[in-house]
Design a protein around this motif. Structure first.
Motif, mmCIF file in Angstrom:
data_model
loop_
_atom_site.group_PDB
_atom_site.id
_atom_site.type_symbol
_atom_site.label_atom_id
_atom_site.label_comp_id
_atom_site.label_asym_id
_atom_site.label_seq_id
_atom_site.Cartn_x
_atom_site.Cartn_y
_atom_site.Cartn_z
ATOM 1 N N VAL A 146 6.234 -5.516 -3.640
ATOM 2 C CA VAL A 146 5.547 -6.587 -2.923
ATOM 3 C C VAL A 146 5.338 -6.161 -1.476
ATOM 4 O O VAL A 146 6.234 -5.585 -0.850
ATOM 5 N N PHE A 150 1.743 -4.159 -5.742
ATOM 6 C CA PHE A 150 1.247 -2.847 -6.152
ATOM 7 C C PHE A 150 2.335 -2.176 -6.964
ATOM 8 O O PHE A 150 3.474 -2.647 -6.996
ATOM 9 N N GLU A 189 10.150 2.469 4.439
ATOM 10 C CA GLU A 189 10.290 1.013 4.360
ATOM 11 C C GLU A 189 11.525 0.758 3.507
ATOM 12 O O GLU A 189 11.516 1.002 2.303
ATOM 13 N N GLU A 207 14.034 -1.337 1.339
ATOM 14 C CA GLU A 207 13.804 -2.540 0.528
ATOM 15 C C GLU A 207 14.924 -2.736 -0.493
ATOM 16 O O GLU A 207 15.407 -1.771 -1.081
ATOM 17 N N ASP A 236 10.414 2.493 0.140
ATOM 18 C CA ASP A 236 8.998 2.497 -0.228
ATOM 19 C C ASP A 236 8.313 3.420 0.770
ATOM 20 O O ASP A 236 7.891 2.981 1.835
ATOM 21 N N LYS A 252 0.816 5.066 -1.540
ATOM 22 C CA LYS A 252 2.056 4.370 -1.901
ATOM 23 C C LYS A 252 2.760 4.943 -3.134
ATOM 24 O O LYS A 252 3.963 4.745 -3.299
HETATM 25 ZN ZN ZN Z 1 7.070 -1.849 1.073
#
Ligand code: ZN
Length: 222
Positions: free
Chosen positions: A23, A45, A71, A73, A102, A123
């Motif tokens: 998310v 995604f 990132e 998470e 991420d 990503k």
């Molecule tokens: Zn992220």
């Protein structure tokens, strides 16, 4: 060949790693730092199983495609099939929790956003989702507060707290199951708080989930 996931106590997770449904913009302060609005429904995604790499260990980043941002998470491990689920079913289906990165090719993502193209190349690249071992979750554990911390070269860069999420984890899993069937071995990445930034070869990371001892990771050039 995809490396297996592991439980915190050392056993291999019996389910083969599947996809990661991620998310975007689940913490208001992070959406603001990138100049993004918060959407009315979760922005989702997917990363394929080739994105996973095990933590602790090395994080191999591409060095020829612009900046690679981390990132941090919270990552949820699905333990039961889940389709069109409600919140209670979602709570029961989450078997474990971990800390994941991420990794994002931020310059490329900015280009793709501007062109209104999908984000996958920024990503979902190989190795874009380092994942720590998983803590098993008992009944109700998903609903308690979860925190984490990312430290780079001795400096704390991100602090996450599930209570700051725009979509709480149980609701998020249920909502995702209305778009994508979740299977045992799939992950949910629940979004990142503020503090994201670039990684460089030579960086030393400490990733801490709750009060567990931190996992270490060294960044290398791929
Ligand atoms: Zn992220």
């Amino acid at each position: 060949m995809v490396a297996p996931f592991y439980w915190h106590h050392g056993d291999e997770v019996c389910w083969r790693p599947g996809k990661a449904v991620c998310v975007g913009r689940n913490y208001a302060a992070h959406a603001a730092e990138l100049g993004n609005t918060v959407p009315e429904t979760p922005l989702l995604f997917i990363k394929p199983d080739t994105a996973f790499s095990p933590l602790p260990g090395t994080i191999a980043i591409p060095t020829d495609a612009g900046s690679v941002h981390f990132e941090g998470e919270l990552a949820l491990l699905i333990g039961r099939p889940l389709t069109q689920a409600n919140r209670d079913d979602a709570v029961e289906a989450v078997a474990g929790i971990a800390l994941a990165l991420d990794l994002t090719l931020r310059d490329l993502q900015s280009d793709l956003k501007r062109l209104q193209y999908p984000w996958e190349k920024a990503k979902a690249f190989d190795g874009s989702c380092p994942v720590s071992p998983f803590l098993p979750l008992g009944p109700g554990d998903l609903l308690t507060p979860w925190g984490f911390q990312i430290t780079i070269n001795g400096e704390t860069r991100q602090r996450g707290d599930s209570r700051q999420m725009i979509w709480p984890m149980a609701e998020l899993v249920a909502e995702i199951s209305h778009h994508f069937t979740l299977r045992p071995g799939d992950l949910i990445l629940t979004g990142t708080p503020e503090g994201v930034g670039p990684l460089y070869p030579g960086d030393q990371l400490l990733l801490q989930l709750g009060h567990l001892p931190a996992w270490e990771a060294d960044v290398i050039a791929r």
